[in-house]
Design an enzyme around this catalytic site. Structure first.
Site, PDB file in Angstrom:
ATOM      1  N   LEU A   1     -69.122  14.057 -25.128  1.00  0.00           N
ATOM      2  CA  LEU A   1     -68.865  12.945 -26.165  1.00  0.00           C
ATOM      3  C   LEU A   1     -69.444  12.980 -27.420  1.00  0.00           C
ATOM      4  O   LEU A   1     -70.268  13.887 -27.667  1.00  0.00           O
ATOM      5  CB  LEU A   1     -69.518  11.792 -25.322  1.00  0.00           C
TER       6      LEU A   1
ATOM      7  N   HIS B   1     -76.131  17.642 -29.552  1.00  0.00           N
ATOM      8  CA  HIS B   1     -75.095  18.480 -29.001  1.00  0.00           C
ATOM      9  C   HIS B   1     -74.172  19.027 -30.381  1.00  0.00           C
ATOM     10  O   HIS B   1     -74.422  18.389 -31.218  1.00  0.00           O
ATOM     11  CB  HIS B   1     -74.074  17.633 -28.221  1.00  0.00           C
TER      12      HIS B   1
ATOM     13  N   TYR C   1     -79.746  20.114 -15.007  1.00  0.00           N
ATOM     14  CA  TYR C   1     -79.253  18.513 -15.181  1.00  0.00           C
ATOM     15  C   TYR C   1     -77.967  18.242 -14.707  1.00  0.00           C
ATOM     16  O   TYR C   1     -77.609  17.409 -13.898  1.00  0.00           O
ATOM     17  CB  TYR C   1     -78.702  18.855 -16.821  1.00  0.00           C
TER      18      TYR C   1
ATOM     19  N   LYS D   1     -77.051  15.391 -11.874  1.00  0.00           N
ATOM     20  CA  LYS D   1     -75.553  14.915 -12.004  1.00  0.00           C
ATOM     21  C   LYS D   1     -74.794  14.711 -10.757  1.00  0.00           C
ATOM     22  O   LYS D   1     -74.216  13.834 -10.313  1.00  0.00           O
ATOM     23  CB  LYS D   1     -74.746  15.241 -13.197  1.00  0.00           C
TER      24      LYS D   1
ATOM     25  N   SER E   1     -71.211  13.901 -15.743  1.00  0.00           N
ATOM     26  CA  SER E   1     -70.943  14.802 -17.094  1.00  0.00           C
ATOM     27  C   SER E   1     -69.938  16.106 -16.377  1.00  0.00           C
ATOM     28  O   SER E   1     -70.200  16.508 -15.203  1.00  0.00           O
ATOM     29  CB  SER E   1     -72.190  15.438 -17.581  1.00  0.00           C
ATOM     30  N   SER E   2     -69.202  16.526 -17.474  1.00  0.00           N
ATOM     31  CA  SER E   2     -68.416  17.661 -16.938  1.00  0.00           C
ATOM     32  C   SER E   2     -69.116  18.815 -16.560  1.00  0.00           C
ATOM     33  O   SER E   2     -68.693  19.879 -15.980  1.00  0.00           O
ATOM     34  CB  SER E   2     -67.231  18.100 -18.029  1.00  0.00           C
ATOM     35  N   CYS E   3     -70.400  19.016 -16.840  1.00  0.00           N
ATOM     36  CA  CYS E   3     -71.243  20.339 -16.644  1.00  0.00           C
ATOM     37  C   CYS E   3     -71.630  20.202 -15.217  1.00  0.00           C
ATOM     38  O   CYS E   3     -72.155  21.180 -14.591  1.00  0.00           O
ATOM     39  CB  CYS E   3     -72.468  20.281 -17.172  1.00  0.00           C
TER      40      CYS E   3
ATOM     41  N   THR F   1     -65.894  14.200 -20.286  1.00  0.00           N
ATOM     42  CA  THR F   1     -66.282  15.405 -20.994  1.00  0.00           C
ATOM     43  C   THR F   1     -67.179  15.124 -21.951  1.00  0.00           C
ATOM     44  O   THR F   1     -67.927  14.238 -22.118  1.00  0.00           O
ATOM     45  CB  THR F   1     -64.679  15.683 -21.600  1.00  0.00           C
TER      46      THR F   1
HETATM   47  O1  GFB Z   1     -72.873  20.468 -27.410  1.00  0.00           O
HETATM   48  P1  GFB Z   1     -73.477  21.616 -26.629  1.00  0.00           P
HETATM   49  O2  GFB Z   1     -74.933  21.660 -27.144  1.00  0.00           O
HETATM   50  O3  GFB Z   1     -73.351  21.503 -25.231  1.00  0.00           O
HETATM   51  O4  GFB Z   1     -72.990  23.125 -27.250  1.00  0.00           O
HETATM   52  P2  GFB Z   1     -72.546  22.178 -24.149  1.00  0.00           P
HETATM   53  C1  GFB Z   1     -71.577  23.262 -27.046  1.00  0.00           C
HETATM   54  C2  GFB Z   1     -71.414  24.646 -27.700  1.00  0.00           C
HETATM   55  O5  GFB Z   1     -71.494  24.703 -29.292  1.00  0.00           O
HETATM   56  C3  GFB Z   1     -72.001  25.975 -27.361  1.00  0.00           C
HETATM   57  C4  GFB Z   1     -72.204  25.876 -29.696  1.00  0.00           C
HETATM   58  O6  GFB Z   1     -71.318  27.039 -27.167  1.00  0.00           O
HETATM   59  C5  GFB Z   1     -73.001  25.932 -28.293  1.00  0.00           C
HETATM   60  O7  GFB Z   1     -73.607  27.228 -28.446  1.00  0.00           O
HETATM   61  N1  GFB Z   1     -72.983  25.334 -30.807  1.00  0.00           N
HETATM   62  C6  GFB Z   1     -72.545  25.943 -32.033  1.00  0.00           C
HETATM   63  C7  GFB Z   1     -73.932  24.562 -31.148  1.00  0.00           C
HETATM   64  N2  GFB Z   1     -73.545  25.486 -33.049  1.00  0.00           N
HETATM   65  C8  GFB Z   1     -74.536  24.665 -32.240  1.00  0.00           C
HETATM   66  C9  GFB Z   1     -75.207  23.642 -32.718  1.00  0.00           C
HETATM   67  O8  GFB Z   1     -75.766  23.622 -33.941  1.00  0.00           O
HETATM   68  N3  GFB Z   1     -75.938  22.863 -31.868  1.00  0.00           N
HETATM   69  C10 GFB Z   1     -75.453  23.000 -30.564  1.00  0.00           C
HETATM   70  N4  GFB Z   1     -75.967  22.115 -29.707  1.00  0.00           N
HETATM   71  N5  GFB Z   1     -74.477  23.763 -30.073  1.00  0.00           N
HETATM   72  C11 GFB Z   1     -74.016  20.607 -22.590  1.00  0.00           C
HETATM   73  C12 GFB Z   1     -75.085  20.621 -21.552  1.00  0.00           C
HETATM   74  O9  GFB Z   1     -73.313  21.677 -22.725  1.00  0.00           O
HETATM   75  O10 GFB Z   1     -72.981  19.844 -22.657  1.00  0.00           O
HETATM   76  C13 GFB Z   1     -75.262  19.334 -21.201  1.00  0.00           C
HETATM   77  O11 GFB Z   1     -75.962  21.345 -21.842  1.00  0.00           O
HETATM   78  C14 GFB Z   1     -74.192  18.271 -20.900  1.00  0.00           C
HETATM   79  O12 GFB Z   1     -75.637  19.356 -19.772  1.00  0.00           O
HETATM   80  C15 GFB Z   1     -73.497  18.395 -22.396  1.00  0.00           C
HETATM   81  O13 GFB Z   1     -73.404  18.485 -20.113  1.00  0.00           O
HETATM   82  C16 GFB Z   1     -72.156  17.408 -22.222  1.00  0.00           C
HETATM   83  O14 GFB Z   1     -71.264  21.640 -24.010  1.00  0.00           O
HETATM   84  O15 GFB Z   1     -72.610  23.647 -23.904  1.00  0.00           O
END
Ligand code: GFB
Length: 316
Positions: free
Chosen positions: A171, A184, A141, A145, A112-114, A169
């Site tokens: 998905l 996500h 996490y 990874k 994962s890109s994280c 990146t």
């Molecule tokens: O997709 P996401 O949960 O993961 O959040 P990350 C991406 C961005 O979207 C963050 C915002 O800045 C969130 O605050 N966001 C806005 C929201 N509204 C929402 C919502 O309703 N739900 C969610 N979930 N986010 C993850 C990692 O990070 O990415 C994992 O936690 C993994 O480890 C994954 O690598 C690909 O991109 O921030």
């Protein structure tokens, strides 16, 4: 480099019910590859080395797509750190070890890109791994990874295993987790805008400041890249998989709003975490090998919304 022909052996997709695994199965079936091996969570606990060994001893896979894991969005990562580190460390270790013990010809491990440092230069090149501190919201996490990458490299170095690693990146696509608490951002927003339309609510809450930037890859493109890398990539170093383009969360919310509920308003909630400010992958190595994505974000969102309307919305 020797090209691999997946039709010459048995192909195990570990995690075939997940977003990525189901897309890989679709991609392999489209290519006419019928010798697929799968196991549900109830049939095989991938965290259990003895059970995984037994599965490999009986099924004898030749090729393995290691795309199983406990995954989730920013909130799930922050609130369930123990599950995210334990499940993923164990799953990577058991499958990689069994692949070595039972003579798997090639394994592709998906990270994962994280894995990259929070304050990384952009776009992120593969060699920036372990060059700085990780983003705290998903550190457990990310550590699991990173361990997966090092596992593949260690087995390659000590035992000569042909294990490779791909780092995708963010998905999205058919089969995603649309639960707003654990999913996500992209599927969560589809769900939230749909619910707002259904219940005639004026606005939808978007977490954070809306300023973080993310790169989104349609999962069927990722599946295509995984098969391409399995067939054509043989190096120890992990390789980035993405589109090379990113977008702010606010602009993404506007795209989803326009696709699902154009009258909806967006309300930002800055009390929720932003996570990494930006994570745009440098995909020049993948491009040089000859692979590019084909589904652009607006089309991918439209396809995902259609899938959501057919499969998830009726159950709401
Ligand atoms: O997709 P996401 O949960 O993961 O959040 P990350 C991406 C961005 O979207 C963050 C915002 O800045 C969130 O605050 N966001 C806005 C929201 N509204 C929402 C919502 O309703 N739900 C969610 N979930 N986010 C993850 C990692 O990070 O990415 C994992 O936690 C993994 O480890 C994954 O690598 C690909 O991109 O921030």
């Amino acid at each position: 480099m020797t090209a691999v022909d997946l039709s010459t052996g048995r192909v195990f997709v570990a995690g075939h019910r997940g977003l990525v695994g189901s897309a890989i199965v679709r991609r392999l079936q489209r290519a006419g590859i019928s010798n697929l091996l799968t196991a549900t969570r109830a049939e095989l606990d991938l965290r259990d080395q003895a059970a995984v060994n037994q599965f490999f001893r009986l099924q004898r896979p030749d090729f393995v797509f290691l795309v199983a894991g406990t995954v989730g969005g920013i909130l799930a990562n922050s609130t369930r750190p123990a599950e995210f580190i334990y499940d993923n460390l164990m799953i990577h270790a058991t499958v990689v070890h069994a692949a070595h013990l039972y003579g798997v010809r090639k394994l592709l491990y998906l990270g994962s890109s994280c894995i990259y440092p929070r304050e990384c230069a952009q776009p992120i090149r593969e060699e920036y791994l372990l060059s700085g501190p990780l983003e705290p919201t998903n550190e457990p996490y990310a550590v699991a990874k990173i361990a997966g990458i090092r596992l593949c490299q260690a087995y390659r170095r000590q035992y000569g295993c042909n294990f490779i690693s791909a780092m995708p990146t963010n998905l999205y696509g058919p089969g995603d987790n649309f639960d707003p608490a654990s999913g996500h951002v992209l599927p969560a927003l589809i769900h939230k805008f749909y619910q707002a339309r259904l219940h005639r609510e004026k606005s939808v809450v978007v977490w954070g400041t809306g300023t973080p930037r993310r790169e989104f890859l349609f999962v069927d493109d990722l599946a295509d890249a995984c098969v391409f890398l399995m067939e054509n990539y043989d190096e120890a170093e992990h390789i980035n998989v993405g589109t090379g383009k990113d977008i702010s969360i606010l602009a993404l919310a506007e795209l989803v709003r326009d696709a699902v509920y154009p009258e909806g308003l967006i309300e930002l909630d800055p009390s929720m975490p932003d996570g990494m400010p930006r994570k745009l992958l440098d995909v020049s190595r993948l491009h040089r090998l000859g692979w590019r994505h084909s589904v652009e974000l607006p089309e991918g969102i439209a396809r995902t919304v259609r899938w959501y309307l057919d499969h998830v919305a009726p159950r709401q």
